[in-house]
Write a protein that holds these residues in place. Structure first.
Motif, PDB file in Angstrom:
ATOM      1  N   MET A   1       0.790  -1.166   0.048  1.00 12.60           N
ATOM      2  CA  MET A   1       0.001   0.029   0.039  1.00 12.60           C
ATOM      3  C   MET A   1       0.937   1.403  -0.104  1.00 12.60           C
ATOM      4  N   SER A   2       2.067   1.083   0.078  1.00  9.02           N
ATOM      5  CA  SER A   2       3.081   2.152   0.242  1.00  9.02           C
ATOM      6  C   SER A   2       3.074   3.126  -1.100  1.00  9.02           C
ATOM      7  N   ASP A   3       2.765   2.646  -2.198  1.00  7.97           N
ATOM      8  CA  ASP A   3       2.786   3.150  -3.386  1.00  7.97           C
ATOM      9  C   ASP A   3       1.525   4.133  -3.598  1.00  7.97           C
ATOM     10  N   TYR A   4       0.558   4.161  -2.756  1.00  3.53           N
ATOM     11  CA  TYR A   4      -0.531   4.936  -2.711  1.00  3.53           C
ATOM     12  C   TYR A   4      -0.352   6.296  -1.737  1.00  3.53           C
ATOM     13  N   THR A   5      -0.756   7.265  -2.343  1.00  3.61           N
ATOM     14  CA  THR A   5      -0.798   8.487  -1.400  1.00  3.61           C
ATOM     15  C   THR A   5      -2.151   9.108  -1.191  1.00  3.61           C
ATOM     16  N   ILE A   6      -2.454   9.701  -0.096  1.00 13.29           N
ATOM     17  CA  ILE A   6      -3.730  10.569  -0.044  1.00 13.29           C
ATOM     18  C   ILE A   6      -3.557  12.010  -0.217  1.00 13.29           C
ATOM     19  N   LYS A   7      -4.480  12.526  -0.534  1.00 13.48           N
ATOM     20  CA  LYS A   7      -4.768  13.992  -0.873  1.00 13.48           C
ATOM     21  C   LYS A   7      -5.922  14.323  -0.284  1.00 13.48           C
ATOM     22  N   ALA A   8      -6.264  15.562   0.285  1.00 12.29           N
ATOM     23  CA  ALA A   8      -7.483  16.058   0.438  1.00 12.29           C
ATOM     24  C   ALA A   8      -8.089  16.713  -0.812  1.00 12.29           C
ATOM     25  N   LEU A   9      -9.503  16.665  -1.005  1.00  8.14           N
ATOM     26  CA  LEU A   9     -10.240  17.309  -2.235  1.00  8.14           C
ATOM     27  C   LEU A   9     -10.171  18.729  -1.777  1.00  8.14           C
ATOM     28  N   THR A  10      -9.437  19.497  -2.664  1.00  9.68           N
ATOM     29  CA  THR A  10      -9.421  20.843  -2.663  1.00  9.68           C
ATOM     30  C   THR A  10      -9.436  21.319  -3.864  1.00  9.68           C
ATOM     31  N   PRO A  11      -9.590  23.068  -4.119  1.00  6.17           N
ATOM     32  CA  PRO A  11      -9.676  23.338  -5.394  1.00  6.17           C
ATOM     33  C   PRO A  11      -8.389  22.861  -6.403  1.00  6.17           C
ATOM     34  N   GLU A  12      -7.234  22.695  -5.630  1.00  9.44           N
ATOM     35  CA  GLU A  12      -5.801  22.413  -6.437  1.00  9.44           C
ATOM     36  C   GLU A  12      -6.023  20.764  -6.959  1.00  9.44           C
ATOM     37  N   ASP A  60     -15.852  26.346  -1.927  1.00  8.79           N
ATOM     38  CA  ASP A  60     -16.275  27.098  -0.716  1.00  8.79           C
ATOM     39  C   ASP A  60     -15.820  26.469   0.807  1.00  8.79           C
ATOM     40  N   GLY A  61     -14.971  25.173   0.520  1.00  9.54           N
ATOM     41  CA  GLY A  61     -14.676  24.619   1.628  1.00  9.54           C
ATOM     42  C   GLY A  61     -15.608  23.805   2.547  1.00  9.54           C
ATOM     43  N   ILE A  62     -16.688  23.366   2.019  1.00 10.98           N
ATOM     44  CA  ILE A  62     -17.807  22.554   2.480  1.00 10.98           C
ATOM     45  C   ILE A  62     -18.039  21.391   1.726  1.00 10.98           C
ATOM     46  N   ALA A  63     -17.000  20.703   1.003  1.00 10.83           N
ATOM     47  CA  ALA A  63     -17.055  19.289   0.362  1.00 10.83           C
ATOM     48  C   ALA A  63     -15.761  19.018   0.926  1.00 10.83           C
ATOM     49  N   HIS A  64     -15.653  17.490   1.435  1.00 11.15           N
ATOM     50  CA  HIS A  64     -14.305  17.046   1.976  1.00 11.15           C
ATOM     51  C   HIS A  64     -14.247  15.646   1.439  1.00 11.15           C
ATOM     52  N   ALA A  65     -13.086  15.179   0.961  1.00  8.32           N
ATOM     53  CA  ALA A  65     -12.911  13.768   0.659  1.00  8.32           C
ATOM     54  C   ALA A  65     -11.380  13.710   0.747  1.00  8.32           C
ATOM     55  N   ALA A  66     -11.043  12.155   1.157  1.00  2.00           N
ATOM     56  CA  ALA A  66      -9.667  11.921   0.856  1.00  2.00           C
ATOM     57  C   ALA A  66      -9.398  11.061  -0.437  1.00  2.00           C
ATOM     58  N   LEU A  67      -8.740  11.544  -1.512  1.00  3.45           N
ATOM     59  CA  LEU A  67      -8.308  11.025  -2.524  1.00  3.45           C
ATOM     60  C   LEU A  67      -7.304  10.185  -2.407  1.00  3.45           C
ATOM     61  N   VAL A  68      -7.458   9.011  -3.222  1.00  8.63           N
ATOM     62  CA  VAL A  68      -6.306   8.062  -3.073  1.00  8.63           C
ATOM     63  C   VAL A  68      -5.846   8.309  -4.487  1.00  8.63           C
ATOM     64  N   TYR A  69      -4.343   8.358  -4.340  1.00  8.80           N
ATOM     65  CA  TYR A  69      -3.583   8.270  -5.774  1.00  8.80           C
ATOM     66  C   TYR A  69      -2.712   7.257  -5.990  1.00  8.80           C
ATOM     67  N   ASP A  70      -2.754   6.853  -7.412  1.00  9.43           N
ATOM     68  CA  ASP A  70      -1.782   5.869  -7.714  1.00  9.43           C
ATOM     69  C   ASP A  70      -0.766   6.517  -8.625  1.00  9.43           C
ATOM     70  N   GLY A  71       0.438   6.900  -8.296  1.00  7.88           N
ATOM     71  CA  GLY A  71       1.188   7.823  -8.874  1.00  7.88           C
ATOM     72  C   GLY A  71       0.607   9.317  -8.927  1.00  7.88           C
ATOM     73  N   ASP A  72       0.372   9.946 -10.187  1.00 11.14           N
ATOM     74  CA  ASP A  72      -0.456  10.967 -10.224  1.00 11.14           C
ATOM     75  C   ASP A  72      -1.915  11.174 -10.725  1.00 11.14           C
ATOM     76  N   GLN A  73      -2.588   9.778 -10.315  1.00 15.14           N
ATOM     77  CA  GLN A  73      -3.760   9.546 -10.720  1.00 15.14           C
ATOM     78  C   GLN A  73      -4.746   9.296  -9.611  1.00 15.14           C
ATOM     79  N   ALA A  74      -5.852  10.089  -9.359  1.00 12.34           N
ATOM     80  CA  ALA A  74      -6.680   9.642  -8.218  1.00 12.34           C
ATOM     81  C   ALA A  74      -7.388   8.434  -8.565  1.00 12.34           C
ATOM     82  N   VAL A  75      -7.585   7.481  -8.024  1.00 15.78           N
ATOM     83  CA  VAL A  75      -8.196   6.212  -8.371  1.00 15.78           C
ATOM     84  C   VAL A  75      -9.164   5.796  -7.114  1.00 15.78           C
ATOM     85  N   ALA A  76      -9.326   6.530  -6.118  1.00 19.79           N
ATOM     86  CA  ALA A  76     -10.481   6.284  -5.289  1.00 19.79           C
ATOM     87  C   ALA A  76     -10.748   7.323  -4.385  1.00 19.79           C
TER      88      ALA A  76
END
Length: 196
Positions: A1-12, A60-76
């Motif tokens: 699982m170390s190949d996956y990274t987590i990023k917050a859902l943000t405008p970026e 507006d900062g009122i929708a949140h999610a954890a995005l799972v990345y495989d490399g530079d692509q969100a997959v979950a």
């Protein structure tokens, strides 16, 4: 699982989320993961309308999610938020009648891209949501997974919030049933300053 990274859902990261949703045909009837938000009171919106709504909520900062990345692509992803942000849970009347207290956060939807299923990414997404909640101050977290014990195999496409067994493996405890085949799982999450 170390190949996956987590990023917050943000405008970026919204474009990465959008690409994931678009690859999967808008998800559940082109919902764009807006169904649980109060602004989605009018069901049956177009895919474009739901996309615009989700993008506005994220901005507006009122929708949140954890995005799972495989490399530079969100997959979950795992969608989470406060009850005010995500009030439209399934079986709400029953839920309200049996709730002793509202959680600080709820996890309402976990989705793994079809080609990446069966690799434990739903658990990675849930873990990511819990880590982001911890960074936001923690609190009582609820999830509403499918209680599939004793049920014949269910198509993973219909498990919009994973399973009770997975939540249990991730430290959640069973609280009560909710609707037909779902349940309320709870976990107290301590505040943290670590980065996922």
């Amino acid at each position: 699982m170390s190949d996956y990274t987590i990023k917050a859902l943000t405008p970026e990261t919204f474009d990465d989320f959008a690409a994931l949703v678009e690859r999967n045909k808008g998800m559940f009837a082109s919902c764009w993961c807006t169904w649980f938000h109060p602004a989605c009171a009018e069901k049956g919106q177009t895919a474009e309308g739901n996309r615009a709504l989700k993008q506005r909520l994220v901005a507006d900062g009122i929708a949140h999610a954890a995005l799972v990345y495989d490399g530079d692509q969100a997959v979950a992803w795992a969608e989470y938020g406060s009850p005010d942000e995500l009030p439209n849970i399934h079986h709400r009347k029953e839920y309200d009648a049996t709730a002793e207290r509202l959680p600080d956060y709820r996890v309402t939807c976990i989705l793994v891209e079809r080609g990446h299923r069966g690799q434990g990414l739903a658990a990675v997404a849930l873990r990511g949501a819990v880590e982001l909640i911890a960074q936001a101050g923690g609190g009582r977290v609820e999830g509403y997974p499918h209680d599939t014990a004793g049920v014949r195999k269910k198509n993973s496409s219909f498990l919009y919030n994973a399973t009770r067994a997975m939540y249990e493996r991730e430290g959640f405890t069973y609280d009560r049933p909710k609707g037909q085949g779902n349940c309320v799982m709870v976990r107290e999450v301590a505040a943290s300053t670590s980065v996922p």
